[in-house]
Design a protein around this motif. Structure first.
Motif, mmCIF file in Angstrom:
data_model
loop_
_atom_site.group_PDB
_atom_site.id
_atom_site.type_symbol
_atom_site.label_atom_id
_atom_site.label_comp_id
_atom_site.label_asym_id
_atom_site.label_seq_id
_atom_site.Cartn_x
_atom_site.Cartn_y
_atom_site.Cartn_z
ATOM 1 N N ALA A 40 0.836 -1.207 0.000
ATOM 2 C CA ALA A 40 0.000 0.000 0.000
ATOM 3 C C ALA A 40 0.870 1.257 0.000
ATOM 4 O O ALA A 40 0.564 2.237 -0.704
ATOM 5 N N VAL A 41 1.952 1.246 0.746
ATOM 6 C CA VAL A 41 2.864 2.398 0.763
ATOM 7 C C VAL A 41 3.531 2.557 -0.599
ATOM 8 O O VAL A 41 3.656 3.672 -1.112
ATOM 9 N N GLU A 42 3.935 1.455 -1.211
ATOM 10 C CA GLU A 42 4.555 1.524 -2.540
ATOM 11 C C GLU A 42 3.594 2.117 -3.562
ATOM 12 O O GLU A 42 3.979 2.958 -4.378
ATOM 13 N N ARG A 43 2.326 1.695 -3.521
ATOM 14 C CA ARG A 43 1.323 2.256 -4.442
ATOM 15 C C ARG A 43 1.130 3.743 -4.188
ATOM 16 O O ARG A 43 1.040 4.532 -5.124
ATOM 17 N N ALA A 44 1.067 4.128 -2.927
ATOM 18 C CA ALA A 44 0.893 5.543 -2.587
ATOM 19 C C ALA A 44 2.079 6.366 -3.078
ATOM 20 O O ALA A 44 1.903 7.474 -3.602
ATOM 21 N N MET A 45 3.276 5.830 -2.940
ATOM 22 C CA MET A 45 4.460 6.568 -3.382
ATOM 23 C C MET A 45 4.510 6.688 -4.903
ATOM 24 O O MET A 45 4.987 7.685 -5.433
ATOM 25 N N GLN A 46 4.002 5.699 -5.619
ATOM 26 C CA GLN A 46 3.961 5.775 -7.077
ATOM 27 C C GLN A 46 3.002 6.864 -7.547
ATOM 28 O O GLN A 46 3.151 7.393 -8.638
ATOM 29 N N ARG A 47 2.019 7.181 -6.724
ATOM 30 C CA ARG A 47 0.996 8.167 -7.095
ATOM 31 C C ARG A 47 1.350 9.596 -6.691
ATOM 32 O O ARG A 47 0.548 10.489 -6.876
ATOM 33 N N MET A 48 2.521 9.822 -6.123
ATOM 34 C CA MET A 48 2.877 11.183 -5.712
ATOM 35 C C MET A 48 3.888 11.772 -6.693
ATOM 36 O O MET A 48 4.567 11.048 -7.403
ATOM 37 N N PRO A 49 3.969 13.097 -6.733
ATOM 38 C CA PRO A 49 4.929 13.738 -7.642
ATOM 39 C C PRO A 49 6.356 13.283 -7.352
ATOM 40 O O PRO A 49 6.718 12.992 -6.215
ATOM 41 N N TYR A 50 7.169 13.260 -8.413
ATOM 42 C CA TYR A 50 8.548 12.779 -8.324
ATOM 43 C C TYR A 50 9.328 13.512 -7.238
ATOM 44 O O TYR A 50 10.021 12.892 -6.442
ATOM 45 N N ARG A 51 9.242 14.829 -7.215
ATOM 46 C CA ARG A 51 10.042 15.593 -6.259
ATOM 47 C C ARG A 51 9.627 15.279 -4.819
ATOM 48 O O ARG A 51 10.471 15.145 -3.942
#
Length: 135
Positions: A40-51
């Motif tokens: 779930a954390v990995e999915r959330a991190m994929q959905r946030m801006p790169y910076r």
């Protein structure tokens, strides 16, 4: 157990001895729960801006200082703090957890433009995830 019973009258206490026999490692249920939380954390991190993702990783995983991150991205310390807070809030919201680590209250989230972009890409990302493909 036979050895413990035989030494019962000597120096060993039954409860203390049995505690040493138990395995303190997490069981299959806790392992599955931890893996689910990590996904779930990995999915959330994929959905946030790169910076935002980069700032979060630099500060929390690479343990770099705020000043180092600010210098690398040529932004102010306040911007680094804001990006970190937004990244943690986003992960917390996506995973249903509470944000911890110096974040006292939720503030302005990601821009509406970014949120629209994530929502538009969601079906594609979910299809890739089902097939086991990561970008």
């Amino acid at each position: 157990m036979d050895q413990l019973r035989g030494k019962r009258s000597s120096q060993y206490d039954d409860d203390a001895a049995i505690e040493h026999l138990t395995d303190p490692a997490p069981g299959p249920d806790l392992i599955a729960l931890a893996r689910s939380d990590l996904a779930a954390v990995e999915r959330a991190m994929q959905r946030m801006p790169y910076r935002h993702r980069s700032v979060l990783l630099a500060l929390r995983i690479d343990e770099r200082t705020r000043q180092e991150v600010a210098d690398e991205y040529q932004v102010s310390l306040t911007s680094v703090d804001t990006m970190l807070r937004q990244a943690l809030d986003h992960c917390a919201q996506e995973t249903g957890q509470n944000a911890i680590g110096g974040i006292s209250q939720s503030r302005r989230g990601f821009s509406r433009r970014w949120q629209a972009k994530v929502l538009a890409a969601e079906p594609t990302a979910m299809a890739r995830e089902r097939r086991g493909i990561r970008h």
